[in-house]
Design an enzyme around this catalytic site. Structure first.
Site, PDB file in Angstrom:
ATOM      1  N   TRP A 143       0.790  -1.226   0.000  1.00  0.00           N
ATOM      2  CA  TRP A 143       0.000   0.000   0.000  1.00  0.00           C
ATOM      3  C   TRP A 143       0.824   1.278   0.000  1.00  0.00           C
ATOM      4  CZ3 TRP A 143       1.855   2.043   4.411  1.00  0.00           C
ATOM      5  CH2 TRP A 143       2.178   1.195   5.477  1.00  0.00           C
ATOM      6  N   LYS A 167      -2.621  -7.996  -8.030  1.00  0.00           N
ATOM      7  CA  LYS A 167      -3.423  -7.806  -6.820  1.00  0.00           C
ATOM      8  C   LYS A 167      -2.831  -6.690  -5.969  1.00  0.00           C
ATOM      9  CE  LYS A 167      -4.688  -9.721  -2.372  1.00  0.00           C
ATOM     10  NZ  LYS A 167      -4.107  -8.507  -1.741  1.00  0.00           N
ATOM     11  N   PRO A 168      -3.555  -5.577  -5.792  1.00  0.00           N
ATOM     12  CA  PRO A 168      -3.108  -4.527  -4.874  1.00  0.00           C
ATOM     13  C   PRO A 168      -3.485  -4.851  -3.438  1.00  0.00           C
ATOM     14  CG  PRO A 168      -5.142  -3.847  -5.923  1.00  0.00           C
ATOM     15  CD  PRO A 168      -4.779  -5.197  -6.514  1.00  0.00           C
ATOM     16  N   SER A 219       6.067  -7.574   3.545  1.00  0.00           N
ATOM     17  CA  SER A 219       6.771  -7.952   4.770  1.00  0.00           C
ATOM     18  C   SER A 219       7.487  -9.285   4.615  1.00  0.00           C
ATOM     19  CB  SER A 219       5.787  -8.038   5.937  1.00  0.00           C
ATOM     20  OG  SER A 219       4.940  -9.169   5.792  1.00  0.00           O
ATOM     21  N   THR A 222       5.083 -12.422   5.288  1.00  0.00           N
ATOM     22  CA  THR A 222       4.201 -12.684   4.155  1.00  0.00           C
ATOM     23  C   THR A 222       5.004 -13.163   2.953  1.00  0.00           C
ATOM     24  OG1 THR A 222       2.684 -10.978   4.953  1.00  0.00           O
ATOM     25  CG2 THR A 222       2.389 -11.732   2.688  1.00  0.00           C
ATOM     26  N   GLU A 240      10.597  -8.764  -2.755  1.00  0.00           N
ATOM     27  CA  GLU A 240      11.222  -7.566  -2.199  1.00  0.00           C
ATOM     28  C   GLU A 240      10.583  -7.353  -0.842  1.00  0.00           C
ATOM     29  OE1 GLU A 240      11.615  -4.426  -0.542  1.00  0.00           O
ATOM     30  OE2 GLU A 240      10.494  -3.415  -2.139  1.00  0.00           O
ATOM     31  N   CYS A 274      10.303   1.302   1.638  1.00  0.00           N
ATOM     32  CA  CYS A 274      11.127   0.141   1.999  1.00  0.00           C
ATOM     33  C   CYS A 274      12.589   0.522   2.128  1.00  0.00           C
ATOM     34  CB  CYS A 274      10.936  -0.979   0.986  1.00  0.00           C
ATOM     35  SG  CYS A 274      11.387  -0.543  -0.705  1.00  0.00           S
TER      36      CYS A 274
END
Length: 469
Positions: A143, A167-168, A219, A222, A240, A274
């Site tokens: 996001w 997929k956002p 993350s 995930t 990433e 990030c």
């Protein structure tokens, strides 16, 4: 993560439900996105498979289509940027920049083509390495930069001849859905499809047997789950997984001269980057000066709704992340840290946290060892340069890092010792479209950006034939 087939039958086809999308500047719902069902995802991936042969067949057609897609993104820039700010929170100027970067990435990859290579090894055989696309690719994006990170995935994948299911994050689905509509008007049908939904949609997409490459930004936990799901069908993965970038200030640094650049390297997009600076190591004799310079800027920066033209720093994107930022800050303060600026939520509606500079932070504090991903920056003193480099390298992350000083040769020598994928000198978190972007350790697997990003979406195909007589 369950295999797709294990959960596909658990839902009954019917009308797609929706889920709420919240404006982080107000904390109020302002939109809704579809919550895709498993049978719908199956159908989307099936159509992506059917679109793949036509899309991969003609590189010239792909180039033309992607250049047209870049034009279409630019034409829709106003609508995309405003919607992005509503759901993500960043200042409108930054949303315009993100939209422009999306178009620029499409243009860059539209003109990039893999090179056929001939191997000469002394035998009377002509061997050529050619390149073929993989098939339907899945992209799962976070996001913080919904459009830019989506383009970092779909532009090279499409240029390579793959089709994509994108997929956002459920926190920021609307601008990506709009982007999908803009691109659908200029790309062949089913070449790029945007799917939205809450979990387990991402798990189903990552583990779907029809997907040949899964590219994910988010993350570490995930990312591990995504890799586990993709392993079921031996799909390729590019991950990433964020960072905890250190900025090492040398003893010849001009504190006031770098303070603005250092501050924004940490606080752009409310620290939700990030590769932002997330830890600063300053020589002990300069530590107080660095803290004061950064705290002065934190106290004076304009915080507010991204739609306000005076805003420089927007809200944290979502309630869970705001709670995370508050938690790591409170733990640091409880452990003896002091807030030279900020240190608390801001009163009023929305997900706002005061820009925070922490000093006297224990090196073992979570705000130092983990990724806070918000407007909080610890500044730690060091005695020797060896100590600073060891501390900078002392976490499980390895995305980026930077060294700041007047003697550029010395700074480069220190930068060369950082354990990360990208090191900057006297700046941070700046990338060109043509360079590779990758992390080490827990920061990821695979490479994005430049030709490396293109080849990551291709597989080699070798053809041998006898030399002509």
């Amino acid at each position: 993560m369950p295999a797709f087939d294990a959960v596909a039958g658990a839902h009954t086809p019917g009308r797609t439900a929706g889920f709420a999308v919240v404006d982080p500047a107000t904390g109020e719902t302002f939109g809704e996105a579809p919550d895709m069902r498993p049978d719908e995802l199956d159908a989307v991936i099936g159509r992506a498979h059917r679109a793949w042969p036509g899309w991969r067949a003609d590189p010239a057609v792909r180039t033309h289509a992607l250049l047209g897609a870049a034009d279409a993104v630019e034409a829709a820039g106003d609508n995309l940027a405003r919607l992005l700010t509503r759901e993500q929170g960043k200042p409108l100027s930054e949303s315009y920049a993100e939209t422009a970067r999306t178009a620029a990435r499409l243009r860059y990859f539209a003109e990039l083509a893999p090179r056929t290579r001939r191997i000469s090894d002394g035998r009377p055989v002509r061997s050529e390495i050619r390149w073929r696309s993989l098939g339907p690719v899945a992209a799962i994006v976070p996001w913080n930069f919904p459009l830019q990170l989506a383009a970092a995935k779909f532009a090279p994948a499409l240029a390579a001849g793959n089709t994509m299911v994108l997929k956002p994050s459920p926190f920021t689905p609307l601008a990506t859905r709009l982007l999908g509509s803009v691109l659908a008007a200029v790309l062949p049908e089913d070449v790029l499809t945007v799917v939205t939904g809450r979990e387990p949609l991402g798990a189903r997409l990552a583990s779907h047997p029809g997907i040949r490459h899964v590219t994910f930004t988010g993350s570490v936990p995930t990312g591990r789950a995504v890799a586990e799901g993709a392993a079921a069908s031996l799909a390729r993965v590019t991950l990433e997984l964020g960072g905890n970038d250190a900025a090492v200030l040398l003893d010849d640094v001009d504190v006031e001269g770098i303070a603005d650049r250092l501050f924004w390297a940490a606080f752009r997009n409310c620290g939700q980057v990030c590769m932002a600076v997330k830890r600063v190591y300053a020589p002990a004799r300069l530590h107080a000066d660095v803290v004061e310079a950064l705290a002065r800027r934190a106290k004076s920066v304009a915080v507010g709704s991204g739609l306000d033209p005076d805003t420089r720093l927007g809200p944290v994107n979502n309630a869970p992340q705001l709670a995370r930022v508050e938690e790591v800050t409170e733990r640091a303060l409880a452990d003896g840290a002091r807030a030279a600026a900020g240190g608390h939520r801001l009163d009023g509606p929305g997900y706002f946290f005061a820009p925070t500079i922490l000093t006297d932070v224990p090196p073992s504090s979570a705000v130092v060892t983990q990724e806070q991903f918000g407007p909080v920056l610890p500044v730690l003193p060091y005695g020797s340069l060896e100590e600073a480099v060891d501390a900078a390298n002392g976490t499980g992350f390895g995305l980026g890092g930077s060294v700041w000083g007047t003697d550029l040769d010395r700074a480069e020598a220190v930068a060369d010792r950082l354990e990360c994928g990208t090191a900057w000198i006297n700046h941070h978190a700046e990338l060109s479209l043509a360079q590779p972007f990758a992390g080490i350790k827990d920061s990821g697997v695979g490479v994005a950006g430049g030709p490396w990003g293109l080849y990551g979406n291709l597989r080699p195909f070798v053809v041998h034939r006898p030399e002509d007589a």
